[in-house]
Each structure stands twice: as structure tokens, then as C-alpha cells.
Design a protein around this motif. Structure first.
Motif, mmCIF file in Angstrom:
data_model
loop_
_atom_site.group_PDB
_atom_site.id
_atom_site.type_symbol
_atom_site.label_atom_id
_atom_site.label_comp_id
_atom_site.label_asym_id
_atom_site.label_seq_id
_atom_site.Cartn_x
_atom_site.Cartn_y
_atom_site.Cartn_z
ATOM 1 N N TRP A 1 25.696 8.746 46.175
ATOM 2 C CA TRP A 1 24.910 7.369 46.027
ATOM 3 C C TRP A 1 26.103 6.821 46.923
ATOM 4 O O TRP A 1 25.294 5.892 47.766
ATOM 5 C CB TRP A 1 24.632 6.826 44.948
ATOM 6 C CG TRP A 1 23.459 7.906 44.044
ATOM 7 C CD1 TRP A 1 23.340 8.714 42.733
ATOM 8 C CD2 TRP A 1 22.186 6.658 44.101
ATOM 9 N NE1 TRP A 1 21.929 8.767 42.192
ATOM 10 C CE2 TRP A 1 21.740 8.126 43.276
ATOM 11 C CE3 TRP A 1 21.457 6.036 44.460
ATOM 12 C CZ2 TRP A 1 20.187 7.275 43.117
ATOM 13 C CZ3 TRP A 1 20.050 5.637 44.399
ATOM 14 C CH2 TRP A 1 19.317 6.811 43.936
ATOM 15 N N VAL A 2 27.424 6.619 46.765
ATOM 16 C CA VAL A 2 28.087 5.027 47.317
ATOM 17 C C VAL A 2 28.635 6.299 48.677
ATOM 18 O O VAL A 2 29.539 5.129 49.016
ATOM 19 C CB VAL A 2 29.089 4.955 46.368
ATOM 20 C CG1 VAL A 2 28.132 4.551 45.154
ATOM 21 C CG2 VAL A 2 30.034 5.928 46.118
ATOM 22 N N TRP A 3 28.616 7.005 48.503
ATOM 23 C CA TRP A 3 29.558 7.837 50.235
ATOM 24 C C TRP A 3 29.170 7.499 51.451
ATOM 25 O O TRP A 3 28.012 7.260 51.564
ATOM 26 C CB TRP A 3 29.467 9.010 49.998
ATOM 27 C CG TRP A 3 28.612 10.074 49.884
ATOM 28 C CD1 TRP A 3 26.959 9.717 50.091
ATOM 29 C CD2 TRP A 3 28.477 11.359 51.299
ATOM 30 N NE1 TRP A 3 26.591 10.725 50.368
ATOM 31 C CE2 TRP A 3 27.339 11.896 51.072
ATOM 32 C CE3 TRP A 3 29.590 12.222 51.482
ATOM 33 C CZ2 TRP A 3 27.270 12.913 51.847
ATOM 34 C CZ3 TRP A 3 29.014 13.215 52.191
ATOM 35 C CH2 TRP A 3 27.731 13.686 52.448
ATOM 36 N N ARG A 4 29.956 7.587 52.317
ATOM 37 C CA ARG A 4 29.533 7.182 53.846
ATOM 38 C C ARG A 4 28.822 7.729 54.580
ATOM 39 O O ARG A 4 27.484 7.702 55.187
ATOM 40 C CB ARG A 4 30.778 6.607 54.923
ATOM 41 C CG ARG A 4 30.304 6.486 56.011
ATOM 42 C CD ARG A 4 31.493 5.754 56.216
ATOM 43 N NE ARG A 4 31.708 3.695 55.952
ATOM 44 C CZ ARG A 4 33.525 3.680 55.860
ATOM 45 N NH1 ARG A 4 34.205 4.632 56.382
ATOM 46 N NH2 ARG A 4 33.133 2.396 55.301
ATOM 47 N N GLY A 5 28.915 9.461 54.087
ATOM 48 C CA GLY A 5 27.665 10.370 54.564
ATOM 49 C C GLY A 5 28.692 11.247 55.464
ATOM 50 O O GLY A 5 27.707 12.269 55.681
ATOM 51 N N ASN A 6 29.793 10.957 55.631
ATOM 52 C CA ASN A 6 30.775 11.547 56.859
ATOM 53 C C ASN A 6 30.959 13.363 56.435
ATOM 54 O O ASN A 6 31.035 13.603 55.554
ATOM 55 C CB ASN A 6 31.606 11.516 57.382
ATOM 56 C CG ASN A 6 31.634 9.782 57.687
ATOM 57 O OD1 ASN A 6 30.070 9.353 58.349
ATOM 58 N ND2 ASN A 6 32.948 8.735 57.701
ATOM 59 N N THR A 7 30.573 14.290 57.133
ATOM 60 C CA THR A 7 30.355 15.828 57.131
ATOM 61 C C THR A 7 30.862 16.604 58.520
ATOM 62 O O THR A 7 30.405 17.660 58.353
ATOM 63 C CB THR A 7 29.784 15.873 56.845
ATOM 64 O OG1 THR A 7 27.694 15.595 57.940
ATOM 65 C CG2 THR A 7 28.513 15.246 55.250
ATOM 66 N N PRO A 8 32.390 15.940 58.344
ATOM 67 C CA PRO A 8 33.560 17.043 59.391
ATOM 68 C C PRO A 8 33.523 18.320 58.424
ATOM 69 O O PRO A 8 33.508 18.594 57.158
ATOM 70 C CB PRO A 8 34.109 16.365 59.887
ATOM 71 C CG PRO A 8 34.806 15.025 58.500
ATOM 72 C CD PRO A 8 33.421 14.412 57.610
ATOM 73 N N ARG A 9 33.415 19.391 59.257
ATOM 74 C CA ARG A 9 34.464 20.447 58.918
ATOM 75 C C ARG A 9 35.192 20.582 58.543
ATOM 76 O O ARG A 9 36.253 19.827 59.461
ATOM 77 C CB ARG A 9 33.365 22.058 59.422
ATOM 78 C CG ARG A 9 32.010 22.097 59.551
ATOM 79 C CD ARG A 9 31.924 23.293 60.070
ATOM 80 N NE ARG A 9 30.423 23.369 60.663
ATOM 81 C CZ ARG A 9 29.918 24.843 61.205
ATOM 82 N NH1 ARG A 9 30.602 25.623 61.332
ATOM 83 N NH2 ARG A 9 28.551 25.493 60.765
#
Length: 577
Positions: free
Chosen positions: A121-129
Motif C-alpha cells: 500500500w505504501v511502496w513507491r512501486g519500483n520494480t527493477p530486477r
């Protein structure tokens, strides 16, 4: 408690935790084996519908501090101190509401949200591998440990995880960094006006210590166009701590899917207190829990052939230790890791107009790997689109121009105040770094003598910043300072801070380690598939199984590993129905 679920019914699988790992596990198992009887046991009790999101947004809008937990302040879990309700600021008076930290050591500066959907709910959403060498740190650089798998082993699951979460990115930009077998589900997020100015200004910088400063679009679990029934990003710039539209992925997506589409049972407001192994060969595990909405909060129980622990790197070892499940590897609770974050801020030579779009869209991933890792940790860099981030909000800027706290008098009013604020806030820019941390057996989670409102021991944390990480913070400052010097020379940047490395750090909210995976049961808690060496009916999903932390935000790797573990569990169910 959810009256539609009968806890006396034997289950095939009980999943403890309804975050991204738990919800994905439930969906994958049901998609693979529809007849599997699954129950999710979750400590939170919030809804996952648009009305709940709107209520969180309303709470956030009227809160004075606008901190990470502010939208969720009214949740009983925060009020009753069932979770570390803090902004990740290294402040013992805040963190010790839930953590029991050794004050003689450093601060473990990251918290979490105990709620349905978890901290997504609170994360920034960044999804690098992870980069390939993150999986072989010991072999490649002589530090840390190796994973019991390679990047290539996980790559197909990375692809699936990106589709499940809805990741936007530009595959062509990642050639030479993270190999891919296909493109992202959506194009990358469009850079903001300020992003483009910063990228243009840095395009002429020479390599730093032989490493090119290459700016790439950060992959994000955020819709760049409508995806899976959710809207495209509207650019609200409040990704942390709340996305008003749901364009940013959070685990409520898969919780809703598991419950409403697959018919997975769920008990909410139910805190797992311990797990008992089978009394005899072939028998079920017993999961004990307390429902904090009941008057007596009495301990109840249910049974299952398999138990999946989908908690975080603090709560998983805590539950394991509470259960007395044994620790033949001596690794339960050890090797607690985070990413230490710091930032350098300044004023760009012209307005960049931050706060338009996601809080960050561009990053520099050149320093995530290299032979320097023999000496100091790697780090990821971000170009901030959120002004000065933690270093100074527009509100603090306004207060600084308005009021002289030393002289206790008004400084500026009217047009001069407006002009001063407009000149500064519109030019705010930050470059952040996030460093890896080596696993250390001395950084650990044990049980405290202090107890929470349910009488359950708090987690006791011993944590110390190692020299490898300190050298990374210093080197990261050096690299960032040279980037800012280039911006001073070519783009008129001013007011750079800090000019000297301080070794101060913030937590990144990336709780990792404590239940390490590995092939050897003498040195690892679970195997490469997340199955317990000591208790083959217990599976662990989440970042607690990470042998090392790399520099990537962990959620995508959590999702990929979860899908892999769920497939292994499905195969085990098929073998022994």
C-alpha cells in the motif's frame, strides 16, 4: 473473524499473511490446482475496495505530518502497536513502539504496515530486477554468499511476475544490465518535465571512475496505460504513502482475486501465535492464532497439510521462534538486511517543477555491479521528482521563509513570501542512493521480554552498519557529488547538500534476510524452493529467504520467487494428494 470460514475444517494449505507473497501464492495454487483447500490467515482487518482507498486518502489529506503511516493511522493495528508505525526515521522513540532495539548498536530504520495488502500500500512501486551477479556475490567478488540459483533460473518467473503486477518499463534500455526474454507488459512511465531537464544536463557528463552515467527509465508496478481493470497513473505524486487511484499495484489486487474469483477462504484480524508440527507421521500442522476483534482474544487453532509463511523478515523469524520449531542451521533470525538510503539535494539552475507525476521515474543503474564490489557495496541511484524528498518538504520550506524560530518573529509575508517559496520549491532536485548490505549473523531478530496488546513478544533487533556498507555510502556520496558538480558547471545548480559524506542513512523499507535459502541444511533454513529443511510441510515466501540483498527494490524478486515456490508446492500437493 470471518464467519463464513469454519476454522475446524482441515485445509490443504494455510497461508499466513495477505501481502504480495501470500496473495500470489494463493492465486497461483488455485490456478494450478483448483481443488486445493486454501485459507489465508491475516492479522489486518481493512477492506480492499475503492471506498477503503478513498478513506485512506481522506485520512492522509487531513493529517498534519503526511508521514508514511498517516493514511493508515486509524487502523487498530497501528493504534495498538502491532506494527512499527513509523516513517522509517532513525528515532528510537518512534521505532521502539514495536521493535525492541539494542540502543548500543545502530538503528534498524525500516518499518512495515500490518494490514491486508501489506506494505505494498505504501511502496513507491519500483520494480527493477536483480542483476545476474547479485546471485553469485561470493563466487564473483569474494564477499557475502551465493544464492542456490542463478539469474537464468529465475528469469522466466521475473517475466511472469512483471505480468502479474503490471510493470511498465522499456526493455531496450536494460540491455547489458538485466537480460530479458521479452519486453515489459507496458511501456515505461513518461519522464516528467524536470526529469527531462536533469537527463539532458547529465547527458554530457564523462564516465565516473570509468563507469558511464547512464540514465534509464525505472521499471515500476504502475500503469502507464489501463491494465487489468485499473486506470493509468494520474500523476498524483503521493505513491508513498498512498496511490489515490490504484494505478500503482498493491497486493489488494491479488487478495481480491484470490478471495472473490478463486474462492480462497480468509480469516482477518487473526494473528498467528505459533505453529505445531504433526503429532505423527503424515499428520497435519496446527496453526494457532488470536482474533483481536473478539472480547477474550482467546487462542484458536486450525490444521493444514502445508503451511506457507508469507510474512516479512521481522515477523517470520519471530513466529518461528515463538513456535519452537527448531533451528538446526542456526540461521533463523540472522542476517537481517536493508538498503541504506541517502540523498544529495540542490537547486537546479531553472525551474524543474517537481511533484508532477510519480515520485521517481528515472534511475542510474550503472553502479549496481562492478569489481568495486570486492571493497564496498554497490548502489542504485534515483533522480527524484519529489523535490528534496526527506531532506526538506515544501511545507518546511514555507515555514523557513515565514518564521524565524530563533528570533520568534515573522520573516516574510505576502508577495515576497510567495516569490521566495516559488523560486526555491520549483527548482528542488534530489539524487538518491540506495546501497546493498552484506548478510551478517550478528544482525538478527530474536524475541523480546516486552509484549504487545495480545501478550505476544515484540521482536528484539540487534543491528549494526558494517564497514562494507559505510564505504558504499561514502563512495555513493563521492559519485553523487561529482554529478552535482557537473550540474553546477553546466546547468547553474546551487545549494548542494551535504557537501561532505555523513554516513547518515535512512531505511528503505526493504526488510530482507533472517530465513536464508540454500542447498545445505547446515547453513540455510529453507531450500532453493522455499521449503523448510527441518519441516518439509512449512514453506517460506518473501524477502526473508534472500541470501543477499543486492541493490534492487525487493518486491519483484519476492513475486518471482513466490511463483516459483508456489509451483513447487503445487507439485508436492499433486504427489501426495
Amino acid at each position: 473473524m470471518n464467519d463464513s470460514v469454519d476454522p475446524t475444517t482441515p485445509f490443504d494449505v494455510v497461508i499466513v499473511g495477505a501481502g504480495v507473497a501470500g496473495a500470489l501464492t494463493a492465486c497461483r495454487l488455485k490456478a494450478t490446482r483448483p481443488d486445493t483447500r486454501i485459507l489465508i490467515l491475516e492479522a489486518g482487518n481493512n477492506a480492499t475496495d475503492p471506498a477503503q482507498r478513498a478513506a485512506f486518502v481522506d485520512t492522509y489529506q487531513i493529517s498534519a505530518g503526511k508521514s508514511v503511516p498517516s493514511p493508515y493511522a486509524e487502523l487498530p493495528n497501528n493504534k495498538e502497536k502491532f506494527a512499527p508505525s513509523s516513517d522509517g526515521v532513525p528515532d528510537f522513540t518512534v521505532m521502539n513502539q514495536y521493535y525492541d532495539e539494542d540502543v548500543r548498536l545502530d538503528v534498524f530504520a525500516s518499518g512495515f504496515q500490518r494490514m491486508i495488502g501489506g506494505s505494498t500500500w505504501v511502496w513507491r512501486g519500483n520494480t527493477p530486477r536483480f542483476v545476474p551477479n547479485d546471485f553469485q556475490l561470493k563466487t564473483k567478488y569474494g564477499v557475502g554468499v551465493d544464492w542456490p540459483m542463478s539469474y537464468d533460473d529465475l528469469e522466466p518467473y521475473y517475466m511472469e511476475a512483471e505480468n502479474e503486477l503490471g510493470v511498465s518499463g522499456n526493455g531496450s534500455e536494460w540491455v547489458g544490465i538485466t537480460p530479458r526474454s521479452g519486453d515489459y507488459p507496458m511501456p515505461g512511465m513518461a519522464p516528467s518535465y524536470g526529469d527531462e531537464l536533469a537527463r539532458a544536463a547529465l547527458s554530457t557528463i564523462k564516465p565516473i571512475d570509468g563507469i558511464p552515467v547512464k540514465i534509464v527509465t525505472t521499471p515500476q508496478a504502475r500503469n502507464s496505460h489501463p491494465y487489468q481493470g485499473r486506470s493509468a497513473c494520474q500523476g498524483n505524486s503521493s505513491c508513498i504513502p498512498i496511490c489515490p487511484t490504484g494505478a500503482k499495484y498493491d497486493a489488494s489486487v491479488h487478495v481480491t482475486k484470490a478471495r472473490d474469483e478463486f474462492g480462497v477462504g480468509m480469516l482477518t484480524a487473526s494473528v498467528a501465535t505459533r505453529i505445531a508440527p504433526p503429532a505423527g507421521a503424515g499428520g497435519p500442522y496446527t496453526v494457532f492464532f488470536r482474533d483481536w476483534t473478539t472480547a477474550d482474544r482467546a487462542e484458536r487453532q486450525l490444521t493444514a497439510r502445508h503451511v506457507v509463511l508469507a510474512l516479512n523478515a521481522i515477523e517470520t523469524p519471530k513466529l518461528w521462534l515463538l513456535s519452537g520449531l527448531g533451528n538446526s542451521s542456526d540461521q533463523v533470525g540472522r542476517n537481517l538486511m536493508d538498503h541504506h538510503s541517502a540523498e544529495m539535494v540542490g537547486l537546479f539552475g531553472q525551474p524543474v517543477y517537481p511533484f508532477r507525476g510519480p515520485q521517481s521515474a528515472l534511475g542510474i543503474d550503472s553502479f549496481r555491479d562492478g569489481d568495486f564490489r570486492r571493497n564496498n557495496a554497490a548502489f542504485r541511484m534515483t533522480i527524484g521528482n519529489d523535490g528534496w524528498g526527506r531532506s526538506g518538504s515544501p511545507e518546511k520550506t514555507l515555514q523557513g521563509f515565514l518564521w524565524d524560530d530563533t528570533g520568534k518573529k515573522v520573516k516574510l509575508l505576502g508577495k515576497p513570501l510567495q516569490q521566495a517559496v516559488a523560486d526555491k520549491v520549483t527548482r528542488m532536485l534530489r539524487i538518491g542512493i540506495s546501497t546493498e548490505q552484506l548478510p551478517s549473523p550478528d544482525n538478527r531478530v530474536t524475541l523480546s521480554d516486552k509484549t504487545d496488546a495480545l501478550g505476544i513478544p515484540h521482536p528484539k533487533i540487534a543491528y549494526k552498519l558494517d564497514d562494507y556498507s559505510k564505504r558504499a555510502l561514502a563512495y555513493g556520496h563521492s559519485v553523487t557529488r561529482r554529478m552535482w558538480q557537473h550540474l553546477e558547471d553546466t546547468a547553474g545548480a546551487t545549494r548542494i547538500d551535504p557537501l561532505q559524506p555523513t554516513l547518515k542513512y535512512n531505511g528503505a523499507g526493504h526488510l530482507m534476510g533472517t530465513m536464508r535459502m540454500g542447498a545445505d541444511k547446515a547453513t540455510a533454513v529453507v531450500d532453493a524452493w522455499g521449503n523448510s529443511h527441518d519441516h518439509p510441510g512449512i514453506w517460506i515466501v518473501g524477502s526473508s529467504v534472500f541470501p543477499t540483498g543486492g541493490t534492487a527494490n525487493p518486491t519483484l524478486t519476492v513475486a518471482a520467487l513466490t511463483l516459483r515456490t508456489a509451483d513447487a508446492l503445487a507439485a508436492a500437493l499433486a504427489t501426495n494428494p
